[in-house]
Design a protein around this motif. Structure first.
Motif, PDB file in Angstrom:
ATOM      1  N   GLU A   6      18.048  22.757  46.286  1.00 54.59           N
ATOM      2  CA  GLU A   6      19.381  22.709  46.555  1.00 54.59           C
ATOM      3  C   GLU A   6      20.160  23.595  45.501  1.00 54.59           C
ATOM      4  OE1 GLU A   6      21.111  21.488  49.315  1.00 54.59           O
ATOM      5  OE2 GLU A   6      19.502  21.103  50.319  1.00 54.59           O
ATOM      6  N   LEU A   7      21.255  24.302  45.627  1.00 56.30           N
ATOM      7  CA  LEU A   7      22.082  24.879  44.582  1.00 56.30           C
ATOM      8  C   LEU A   7      22.659  23.632  43.733  1.00 56.30           C
ATOM      9  CD1 LEU A   7      23.206  27.335  43.094  1.00 56.30           C
ATOM     10  CD2 LEU A   7      25.167  27.185  44.700  1.00 56.30           C
ATOM     11  N   SER A   8      22.982  22.754  44.298  1.00 54.85           N
ATOM     12  CA  SER A   8      23.372  21.471  43.489  1.00 54.85           C
ATOM     13  C   SER A   8      22.250  21.090  42.369  1.00 54.85           C
ATOM     14  CB  SER A   8      23.843  20.311  44.236  1.00 54.85           C
ATOM     15  OG  SER A   8      22.831  20.090  44.921  1.00 54.85           O
ATOM     16  N   GLN A   9      21.155  21.148  42.605  1.00 55.20           N
ATOM     17  CA  GLN A   9      20.053  20.865  41.587  1.00 55.20           C
ATOM     18  C   GLN A   9      20.008  21.987  40.543  1.00 55.20           C
ATOM     19  OE1 GLN A   9      17.134  20.470  44.511  1.00 55.20           O
ATOM     20  NE2 GLN A   9      16.794  18.170  43.993  1.00 55.20           N
ATOM     21  N   VAL A  10      20.340  23.098  40.546  1.00 54.65           N
ATOM     22  CA  VAL A  10      20.029  23.948  39.477  1.00 54.65           C
ATOM     23  C   VAL A  10      21.599  24.683  39.331  1.00 54.65           C
ATOM     24  CG1 VAL A  10      17.537  24.215  40.029  1.00 54.65           C
ATOM     25  CG2 VAL A  10      19.389  25.758  41.031  1.00 54.65           C
ATOM     26  N   GLY A  11      22.322  24.683  39.888  1.00 55.04           N
ATOM     27  CA  GLY A  11      23.830  25.124  39.887  1.00 55.04           C
ATOM     28  C   GLY A  11      24.410  25.081  38.582  1.00 55.04           C
ATOM     29  N   ASN A  12      24.288  23.830  37.748  1.00 55.82           N
ATOM     30  CA  ASN A  12      24.669  23.783  36.295  1.00 55.82           C
ATOM     31  C   ASN A  12      24.011  24.659  35.286  1.00 55.82           C
ATOM     32  OD1 ASN A  12      22.476  21.974  36.770  1.00 55.82           O
ATOM     33  ND2 ASN A  12      23.513  20.652  35.071  1.00 55.82           N
ATOM     34  N   PHE A  13      22.657  25.274  35.642  1.00 54.20           N
ATOM     35  CA  PHE A  13      22.107  26.240  34.754  1.00 54.20           C
ATOM     36  C   PHE A  13      22.316  27.499  34.836  1.00 54.20           C
ATOM     37  CE2 PHE A  13      19.366  22.311  35.249  1.00 54.20           C
ATOM     38  CZ  PHE A  13      19.286  21.963  33.821  1.00 54.20           C
ATOM     39  N   ILE A  14      22.891  27.852  36.270  1.00 56.79           N
ATOM     40  CA  ILE A  14      23.097  29.183  36.213  1.00 56.79           C
ATOM     41  C   ILE A  14      24.622  29.616  36.510  1.00 56.79           C
ATOM     42  CG2 ILE A  14      22.615  30.988  38.309  1.00 56.79           C
ATOM     43  CD1 ILE A  14      20.185  29.096  38.867  1.00 56.79           C
ATOM     44  N   THR A  15      24.948  30.706  35.942  1.00 54.51           N
ATOM     45  CA  THR A  15      26.212  31.331  36.022  1.00 54.51           C
ATOM     46  C   THR A  15      26.291  32.795  36.714  1.00 54.51           C
ATOM     47  OG1 THR A  15      26.265  32.108  33.979  1.00 54.51           O
ATOM     48  CG2 THR A  15      27.105  30.128  34.261  1.00 54.51           C
ATOM     49  N   VAL A  16      27.389  33.199  37.521  1.00 54.42           N
ATOM     50  CA  VAL A  16      27.166  34.314  38.085  1.00 54.42           C
ATOM     51  C   VAL A  16      28.675  35.204  38.012  1.00 54.42           C
ATOM     52  CG1 VAL A  16      26.979  35.644  40.242  1.00 54.42           C
ATOM     53  CG2 VAL A  16      25.454  33.662  39.951  1.00 54.42           C
TER      54      VAL A  16
END
Length: 75
Positions: A6-16
């Motif tokens: 889920e994006l919520s699981q990795v979203g804090n590591f990725i910026t776009v």
């Protein structure tokens, strides 16, 4: 079966950056490994093939012998 996240699981590591399309990843990135080694932003496990120009610290290697030395150093 794919191991989707889920994006919520990795979203804090990725910026776009929506305007440029650039993607930033916090910490380090491993290619062909899930455990990048050392203090490197990019860690490649295995052989690499580069199409284009290889730059080291923003500049192309001075000579063919520099490229050979780099290949030896990288193993």
């Amino acid at each position: 079966m794919a191991k989707n996240r889920e994006l919520s699981q990795v979203g804090n590591f990725i910026t776009v950056n929506d305007s440029s399309g650039q993607i930033g990843i916090a910490n380090s990135v491993g290619i062909n490994t899930t455990t990048p080694q050392g203090n490197f932003a990019l860690y490649v496990q295995g052989d690499a093939n580069i199409t284009g120009t290889l730059n080291i610290a923003g500049a192309a290697p001075a000579s063919q012998s520099d490229i050979v030395a780099l290949a030896i150093a990288l193993g």
